[in-house]
Design a protein around this motif. Structure first.
Motif, short mmCIF file in Angstrom:
data_model
loop_
_atom_site.label_atom_id
_atom_site.label_comp_id
_atom_site.label_asym_id
_atom_site.label_seq_id
_atom_site.Cartn_x
_atom_site.Cartn_y
_atom_site.Cartn_z
N MET A 193 0.82 -1.21 0.00
CA MET A 193 0.00 0.00 0.00
C MET A 193 0.86 1.26 0.00
SD MET A 193 -3.13 -0.65 -0.34
CE MET A 193 -3.87 0.88 0.11
N ILE A 194 1.97 1.26 0.73
CA ILE A 194 2.79 2.47 0.76
C ILE A 194 3.53 2.69 -0.55
CG2 ILE A 194 3.07 2.41 3.26
CD1 ILE A 194 5.96 1.49 2.81
N VAL A 195 3.64 1.65 -1.34
CA VAL A 195 4.30 1.79 -2.64
C VAL A 195 3.38 2.50 -3.63
CG1 VAL A 195 5.22 0.50 -4.61
CG2 VAL A 195 5.80 -0.20 -2.30
N VAL A 196 2.07 2.25 -3.56
CA VAL A 196 1.15 2.79 -4.56
C VAL A 196 0.32 3.96 -4.06
CG1 VAL A 196 0.99 0.61 -5.81
CG2 VAL A 196 -0.64 1.09 -3.99
N ARG A 197 0.26 4.21 -2.75
CA ARG A 197 -0.57 5.29 -2.21
C ARG A 197 0.30 6.34 -1.53
NH1 ARG A 197 -5.52 5.87 -3.68
NH2 ARG A 197 -5.97 6.84 -1.71
N HIS A 198 -0.15 7.58 -1.49
CA HIS A 198 0.60 8.63 -0.79
C HIS A 198 0.21 8.70 0.68
CE1 HIS A 198 -3.10 10.72 -2.01
NE2 HIS A 198 -2.93 11.41 -0.91
N GLY A 199 -0.86 8.05 1.07
CA GLY A 199 -1.28 8.05 2.47
C GLY A 199 -2.19 6.87 2.74
N LEU A 200 -2.22 6.44 3.98
CA LEU A 200 -3.09 5.33 4.35
C LEU A 200 -3.43 5.40 5.82
CD1 LEU A 200 -1.22 2.80 5.84
CD2 LEU A 200 -0.21 3.02 3.58
#
Length: 120
Positions: free
Chosen positions: A3-10
């Motif tokens: 998720m951190i590879v494809v999103r700027h926040g989570l």
């Protein structure tokens, strides 16, 4: 990690004492170890963590003083500025580590959206 590879926040949500803080710390340490070993082209992680429920909204985001007409940055703004001005290759994680509150979580939902704009 994916998720951190494809999103700027989570968001990581779960029960109290469910291991959320431990999980992100383990991930940050693991990425740091991968960097030291020169694997996966990873970088170390700098974590800027704060508990948003331990302070007021003005202390968190910043506030305007109606008497002096001065703006005072909040802890989030200060930490974000420090992270953004660091030109190093390390990952920067600005973390809200604490109980979810309807007021601040709604503001953060706008940041986590694809437009990346904070609307207060």
């Amino acid at each position: 990690y994916e998720m951190i590879v494809v999103r700027h926040g989570l968001m990581v949500v779960g029960y109290s004492y469910g291991g959320k803080t431990c999980s992100y710390r383990v991930l940050a340490d693991t990425l740091g170890k991968l960097c030291e070993l020169g694997q996966n082209d990873e970088n170390k992680v700098r974590v800027y963590a704060m508990n948003p429920k331990s302070i007021t909204m003005g202390q968190l985001y910043g506030q305007f003083d109606p008497v002096s007409h001065e703006w005072t940055d909040g802890i989030l703004a200060i930490n974000y500025r420090i992270a953004a001005s660091d030109q190093g290759p390390d990952r920067k994680w600005v973390m809200f580590d604490g109980p979810v509150d309807a007021v601040w979580i709604e503001n953060m939902n706008t940041v986590l959206d694809d437009n990346k704009k904070l609307c207060l």
